[in-house]
Design an enzyme around this catalytic site. Structure first.
Site, PDB file in Angstrom:
ATOM      1  CB  CYS A 133      -8.111  29.511   5.690  1.00 27.92           C
ATOM      2  SG  CYS A 133      -8.110  28.050   6.468  1.00 27.92           S
ATOM      3  CG  HIS A 134      -5.541  25.989   3.118  1.00 25.23           C
ATOM      4  ND1 HIS A 134      -6.280  25.425   4.267  1.00 25.23           N
ATOM      5  CD2 HIS A 134      -4.348  25.261   3.341  1.00 25.23           C
ATOM      6  CE1 HIS A 134      -5.681  24.675   4.920  1.00 25.23           C
ATOM      7  NE2 HIS A 134      -4.784  24.474   4.388  1.00 25.23           N
ATOM      8  CD  GLU A 164      -2.505  22.003   5.730  1.00 26.41           C
ATOM      9  OE1 GLU A 164      -3.304  21.243   6.049  1.00 26.41           O
ATOM     10  OE2 GLU A 164      -2.109  22.840   5.192  1.00 26.41           O
TER      11      GLU A 164
END
Length: 225
Positions: A133-134, A164
């Site tokens: 993910c991030h 996002e």
């Protein structure tokens, strides 16, 4: 391959979601689901965070039995109460590092020379680097000993620019993760928003979003065999 049967989960220490007044942290499901897969495969899982101590949490869902088991596991609870700092870690003790996501990572992972150094040392010793993910924010400034970015020329997945935008944070985060990885030479591929997507390129394993966390763990186990 190091062969220690130990894997390190890296967590953000950042808890402010820009100027929104909202909090963030590491996304619990993105730690819990790989932990479950890796533990079931016989790996011991340790935790590290950018600043050490108790890391901020986001997305906690106790209706998810795996998240509940993760947070209630005595060993994990003890480690979450006082996570190690990067300088406390001996990279040679680990077969792999997993950079866990959560929006906090885009603020503090890129500038953590300690976390980047752990990833570099594990990778160059024949271990694996994973991120979900991030979490690939931890790869943005991760350079190998020859000065090249680890992701340069590699196939990767990460939270997409489209995702996002879908969560309304394009103008809140300090950079768009997909774009930043592409600037570093990564070949990013994305599935439709919030659909599972995991990419394996040699000993680099990356996942797009929370829905990819279990598959990321499964792919990492295969890489480490």
């Amino acid at each position: 391959m190091p062969g220690t049967r130990k894997i390190l989960l890296a967590l953000t220490s950042h808890q402010e979601l820009g100027e929104t007044g909202r909090t963030t942290g590491f996304y619990v499901g993105e730690a819990a689901h790989p932990w479950k897969v890796l533990s079931d495969a016989g790996y011991e899982v340790d935790l590290v965070s950018v600043s050490g101590g108790r890391p901020p949490m986001d997305g906690r869902d106790l209706s998810d039995p795996i998240q509940k088991a993760f947070l209630e596991d005595p060993r994990i609870a003890e480690k979450l109460a006082a996570t190690a700092r990067p300088e406390d870690i001996t990279p040679g003790d680990y077969d792999a590092i997993v950079y866990v996501g959560g929006h906090g990572t885009v603020w503090d992972f890129p500038d953590s020379a300690g976390l980047a150094g752990i990833g570099r040392d594990i990778y160059e010793a024949g271990g694996a680097v994973a991120a979900v993910c991030h979490g690939p924010a931890g790869l943005v400034n991760l350079k190998l000993s020859n000065g090249a970015y680890l992701v340069d020329g590699k196939n990767v997945a990460a939270f997409t620019n489209s995702e996002e935008a879908a969560v309304g944070l394009t103008d809140v985060v300090p950079f768009l993760l997909q774009s930043k990885l592409e600037e570093r030479g990564a070949k990013h591929t994305g599935a439709p928003d919030f659909e599972p997507h995991v990419v394996v390129d040699g000993r680099l394993v990356t996942g797009q979003n929370p829905a990819s966390a279990t598959a990321l763990g499964e792919a990492l186990v295969k890489v480490l065999v």
